[in-house]
Write a protein that holds these residues in place. Structure first.
Motif, PDB file in Angstrom:
ATOM      1  N   VAL A 187      25.348 101.436 -53.181  1.00  0.00           N
ATOM      2  CA  VAL A 187      24.488 100.293 -53.511  1.00  0.00           C
ATOM      3  C   VAL A 187      25.190  98.987 -53.148  1.00  0.00           C
ATOM      4  N   VAL A 188      26.485  98.877 -53.506  1.00  0.00           N
ATOM      5  CA  VAL A 188      27.237  97.670 -53.168  1.00  0.00           C
ATOM      6  C   VAL A 188      27.341  97.517 -51.658  1.00  0.00           C
ATOM      7  N   ARG A 189      27.594  98.618 -50.945  1.00  0.00           N
ATOM      8  CA  ARG A 189      27.672  98.552 -49.483  1.00  0.00           C
ATOM      9  C   ARG A 189      26.349  98.035 -48.894  1.00  0.00           C
ATOM     10  N   ALA A 190      25.239  98.514 -49.441  1.00  0.00           N
ATOM     11  CA  ALA A 190      23.929  98.067 -48.951  1.00  0.00           C
ATOM     12  C   ALA A 190      23.706  96.591 -49.262  1.00  0.00           C
ATOM     13  N   ARG A 191      24.069  96.145 -50.456  1.00  0.00           N
ATOM     14  CA  ARG A 191      23.903  94.737 -50.825  1.00  0.00           C
ATOM     15  C   ARG A 191      24.741  93.830 -49.924  1.00  0.00           C
ATOM     16  N   ALA A 193      25.705  94.527 -46.901  1.00  0.00           N
ATOM     17  CA  ALA A 193      25.100  94.555 -45.564  1.00  0.00           C
ATOM     18  C   ALA A 193      23.921  93.584 -45.500  1.00  0.00           C
ATOM     19  N   LEU A 194      23.103  93.539 -46.557  1.00  0.00           N
ATOM     20  CA  LEU A 194      21.988  92.593 -46.596  1.00  0.00           C
ATOM     21  C   LEU A 194      22.500  91.151 -46.631  1.00  0.00           C
ATOM     22  N   ALA A 211      20.328  84.773 -50.461  1.00  0.00           N
ATOM     23  CA  ALA A 211      20.992  85.907 -51.108  1.00  0.00           C
ATOM     24  C   ALA A 211      20.879  85.813 -52.629  1.00  0.00           C
ATOM     25  N   GLY A 212      20.968  84.594 -53.165  1.00  0.00           N
ATOM     26  CA  GLY A 212      20.807  84.429 -54.610  1.00  0.00           C
ATOM     27  C   GLY A 212      19.397  84.737 -55.062  1.00  0.00           C
ATOM     28  N   ILE A 213      18.413  84.297 -54.296  1.00  0.00           N
ATOM     29  CA  ILE A 213      17.019  84.534 -54.650  1.00  0.00           C
ATOM     30  C   ILE A 213      16.654  86.004 -54.512  1.00  0.00           C
ATOM     31  N   ALA A 214      17.069  86.639 -53.413  1.00  0.00           N
ATOM     32  CA  ALA A 214      16.617  88.000 -53.118  1.00  0.00           C
ATOM     33  C   ALA A 214      17.357  89.056 -53.912  1.00  0.00           C
ATOM     34  N   PHE A 215      18.678  88.858 -54.125  1.00  0.00           N
ATOM     35  CA  PHE A 215      19.403  89.908 -54.865  1.00  0.00           C
ATOM     36  C   PHE A 215      20.587  89.390 -55.675  1.00  0.00           C
ATOM     37  N   GLY A 216      20.526  88.123 -56.088  1.00  0.00           N
ATOM     38  CA  GLY A 216      21.461  87.626 -57.087  1.00  0.00           C
ATOM     39  C   GLY A 216      22.881  87.391 -56.613  1.00  0.00           C
ATOM     40  N   ARG A 217      23.136  87.303 -55.293  1.00  0.00           N
ATOM     41  CA  ARG A 217      24.488  87.010 -54.798  1.00  0.00           C
ATOM     42  C   ARG A 217      24.551  85.534 -54.384  1.00  0.00           C
ATOM     43  N   LEU A 416      14.039  88.503 -48.245  1.00  0.00           N
ATOM     44  CA  LEU A 416      14.259  89.942 -48.250  1.00  0.00           C
ATOM     45  C   LEU A 416      13.901  90.549 -46.894  1.00  0.00           C
ATOM     46  N   VAL A 417      12.806  90.089 -46.310  1.00  0.00           N
ATOM     47  CA  VAL A 417      12.409  90.595 -44.989  1.00  0.00           C
ATOM     48  C   VAL A 417      13.454  90.235 -43.943  1.00  0.00           C
ATOM     49  N   ALA A 418      13.962  88.992 -43.982  1.00  0.00           N
ATOM     50  CA  ALA A 418      14.993  88.583 -43.028  1.00  0.00           C
ATOM     51  C   ALA A 418      16.255  89.417 -43.197  1.00  0.00           C
ATOM     52  N   ALA A 419      16.621  89.711 -44.446  1.00  0.00           N
ATOM     53  CA  ALA A 419      17.821  90.516 -44.692  1.00  0.00           C
ATOM     54  C   ALA A 419      17.663  91.929 -44.149  1.00  0.00           C
ATOM     55  N   VAL A 420      16.516  92.548 -44.402  1.00  0.00           N
ATOM     56  CA  VAL A 420      16.302  93.931 -43.955  1.00  0.00           C
ATOM     57  C   VAL A 420      16.194  94.006 -42.437  1.00  0.00           C
TER      58      VAL A 420
END
Length: 776
Positions: A187-191, A193-194, A211-217, A416-420
């Motif tokens: 999960v961390v590896r995937a985060r 990568a995003l 990154a903060g908006i989409a997954f809290g980083r 999220l779309v841009a990250a994926v």
């Protein structure tokens, strides 16, 4: 009603222990004292329920008191001592400007001949390119210390709430063993990568905001940006919080109802929550946020948001029963309070705002009043906690949230779309990043503008717990009344509904027009280039980084400063948002203050060509530089090349030379455009300066002063250059005292600008005249 009453008893048991470190039974004593009065006021109050409420207060107080009084782990006994630590990484990387931090579970600690096993958790700070995943086993050697307590912020208590009792700053380290298969590791590896995908697709600060908006980083957001989001009351947008996810799902629900109807509107809202949980990684705080959002959504789907309150009560009890220390976590407190406000206060606020809007001559779309009600409810419900925890209340928060929340939903999905897509294809990520940039820039702009408003926030100082409880009591009473009575549904006349629908279309068309108008200066016009040579002396702290942009938009970066993220922020400010490439990178010499940012930029942008002097350095950053960039070209004195009509000439070092000091082998480049000359002198000291004086005419219009203005420059060299403008790149309050007084005196005949005082310095020229601007 029963579950809510039990939760109130549970809350009464938690509050005195959490707020005043009172004995565990104090909350139960409060409840016992209040029961006779309640029995008289409510004759039908059942004794079994009363006994249950009293028991809950006893249990809650006992559980929290036991958790807070737990004995510290053995690692605290070795503070201030040199130690060898063997342990396992248990967190994802937490980036800093020139560092990366990890949490390490200590398996074995050795200090002064004493060996201790299972000694606790330590926070370890390593260099910025140290890259590990949960499960990796490390050996560290360095000094253990207790976390510091800063003025205005008890960092030690903050870490202890997360189970961290010690720190190690830049210890020597080696990898013992890489972690094996594990869901948490994957999960961390995937985060990550995003996160890297967003960094390639978007400039800073928008990549970190996404990154903060989409997954809290949000670790790469600058302190200035974080402060702007704090002052504007928008900080929850880039944090893992129940209030954030609840608001996203609530706004999604509100926007979906007029499009697909109430019966199906829960589908996109639930999908939003599920996607957020997947992207954010299922940590304890993420799951908590998802639970809070799910509770709100359940009430919204039922058509009576207040019906979600018993579920919130149950979640409060279960979460703090399993992990009592959450009760003193401000994030948990804000999540519960915001969700409670959304469930109870928001429906009545929406009713009041809708009624007021209906009487206005200009109709307002229904979703506008709904979003306004949600924003005001969440802000009001969390105000006492904000006052007690941060000592500041944002006055512009309701208005800022009203403006931002509808766009925030777009920004969430676009990010999220841009990250994926970017993780799959750099080209697709770049295209998606252009689309995501606009809502992200809007949110960042609103936060900055709101924060800059006079009296945007009121610094009241951290109010005592008693005062915060007094502030909360009216809200509790209002929430209880709002829960007991459902606001009536008012059906507007058909003619008014038509006017509302027309207003909605006008609003959307206006937003589309504003977007098109913004695209012209932000996206289209910069594609032509500035039409002149622009040289930006970037403010990267104690180091050098210079960006030259030619008349038709070709870019040459000279050095990268000490920090990858700081360089990325500076480039994000001066490059077009869609430009994710550099035509040429010149590294003058491989020291940290010139090299540090380049490996990170190689991960964010396409670098067409990289040229160095061929010098090497035995440091982790130089190893990362070689890793990311691979083979590079070598330049020496006598090399010349032209980029878009701008002439570059290397003056130093001599071919084949191997200076003993890296500074003396620093590349010196003369840049000429028309009649204007720039001399970029790297970090050369007295020896190379004398050598250049004896062989060349070093006169130049603009001088990048050698070695950050250090006294290692000779006055004769500075006099021979005779610059009209002299630029010194140095960090504010740097430990070296740069620039030195001797160098400033030698430059007294030139206009001197310093990045530590003036921020970024920009010099533009058409080949004849020069123009200068500074950041501050």
């Amino acid at each position: 009603m029963v579950l809510i009453a039990l939760a109130l008893g549970w809350l009464a048991g938690l509050v005195p222990v959490a707020a005043w470190s009172a004995p565990w039974w104090v909350g139960a004593a409060w409840v016992a004292a209040a029961l006779p009065a309640l029995a008289l006021s409510f004759p039908r109050l059942r004794w079994k329920l009363a006994a249950g409420v009293l028991a809950m207060s006893f249990i809650a107080g006992f559980r929290l008191d036991a958790a807070l009084d737990a004995a510290p782990p053995p690692v605290t006994g070795f503070a201030g001592q040199e130690a060898t630590v063997i342990g396992t990484v248990v967190s994802e990387p937490d980036p800093g400007e020139v560092s990366t931090s990890y949490e390490l579970r200590i398996e074995e600690l050795t200090a002064n001949g004493t060996v201790v096993r299972n000694a606790g958790v330590v926070r370890v700070t390593l260099h910025q390119y140290a890259s590990f995943l949960p499960g990796d086993r490390l050996r560290l050697e360095g000094e253990l210390d207790l976390p510091p307590v800063f003025d205005g912020f008890d960092y030690r208590s903050y870490l202890r709430r997360g189970g961290i009792w010690a720190t190690m700053l830049f210890p020597r380290f080696e990898v013992i063993e890489e972690g094996g298969f594990g869901i948490g590791r994957d999960v961390v590896r995937a985060r990550l990568a995003l996160d890297r995908s967003l960094q390639r697709s978007l400039p800073e600060p928008h990549a970190s905001l996404a990154a903060g908006i989409a997954f809290g980083r949000d670790g790469n957001l600058s302190e200035e940006s974080k402060e702007a989001f704090n002052r504007s009351g928008l900080r929850h947008l880039v944090a893992v919080s129940g209030s954030n996810v609840s608001l996203v799902s609530a706004v999604t629900l509100a926007l979906a109802v007029p499009v697909i109807g109430r019966r199906r509107s829960w589908i996109p809202a639930a999908f939003t929550i599920a996607v957020y949980l997947l992207a954010a990684g299922f940590s304890a705080s993420v799951v908590r946020a998802g639970v809070m959002a799910g509770i709100y959504l359940a009430g919204g789907v039922a058509g009576r948001p207040q019906s979600g309150l018993p579920a919130l009560a149950g979640a409060l009890i279960v979460m703090t029963l399993v992990s009592p220390s959450q009760a003193v976590d401000p994030g948990f407190q804000l999540s519960v309070a915001a969700t409670a406000g959304l469930l109870t206060l928001a429906p009545w606020l929406n009713r009041a705002l809708s009624g007021g809007a209906a009487r206005l001559p200009l109709p307002i779309p229904r979703w506008v009043t709904q979003v306004a009600a949600l924003s005001v409810a969440a802000s009001a419900a969390t105000a006492p906690i904000m006052a007690a925890t941060f000592g500041e209340i944002s006055l512009v928060s309701p208005a800022a949230n009203l403006v931002v929340e509808p766009v925030f939903v777009v920004a969430f999905w676009a990010s999220l779309v841009a990250a994926v897509l970017g993780a799959w294809s750099h080209e697709l990520g770049w295209a998606a990043g252009i689309a995501a940039y606009y809502p992200l820039a809007f949110i960042h702009g609103v936060a900055g503008a709101a924060a800059a408003t006079p009296f945007a926030s009121v610094p009241i100082g951290r109010v005592p717990a008693g005062a915060a409880l007094a502030m909360a009591l009216p809200l509790l009473v209002a929430g209880a009344i709002a829960y007991r009575y459902v606001p009536p549904v008012v059906q507007l006349p058909p003619e008014q509904e038509k006017r509302r629908a027309l207003a909605n279309r006008i609003l959307l068309a206006g937003a589309g027009g504003c977007l098109a108008a913004a695209a012209l200066p932000l996206t289209v016009l910069p594609a032509r280039g500035p039409g002149e040579l622009r040289v930006d002396f970037l403010d990267v702290g104690q180091g050098d980084a210079i960006l030259l942009t030619t008349p038709h938009g070709r870019q040459v970066l000279v050095d990268g400063g000490p920090s990858g993220v700081r360089l990325a922020r500076e480039l994000g400010d001066v490059l077009p948002h869609w430009d994710r490439s550099l035509d040429l990178v010149l590294l003058t010499h491989p020291q940290e203050d010139h090299l540090g940012g380049l490996p990170a930029i190689a991960g964010r942008m396409n670098l067409d060509s990289v040229q160095t002097t061929g010098a090497t350095n035995d440091t982790p950053t130089f190893a990362a530089f070689n890793n990311w960039l691979g083979p590079t070209g070598v330049l020496a004195a006598g090399d010349r090349f032209t980029v878009d009509g701008v002439e570059f000439e290397v003056l130093w070092p001599a071919p084949g030379s191997e200076p003993r000091e890296l500074n003396d082998g620093s590349m010196v480049v003369r840049v000429r455009y028309g009649a204007v000359t720039f001399l970029l002198a790297g970090d050369i000291e007295s020896g190379p300066q004398h050598a250049l004086l004896s062989s060349l005419d070093v006169a130049a219009t603009v001088l990048k002063v050698p070695h950050h203005g250090s006294k290692t420059s000779v006055p004769e060299f500075l006099s021979a250059v005779r610059p009209v403008l002299a630029v010194i790149q140095a960090g504010a309050d740097n430990p070296f005292g740069h620039p030195h007084a001797e160098t400033l005196d030698a430059l007294s005949g030139s206009r001197v600008f310093r990045t530590d005082e003036d921020g970024r310095v920009t010099v533009s020229t058409d080949g004849h005249a020069i123009a200068l601007s500074t950041e501050r």
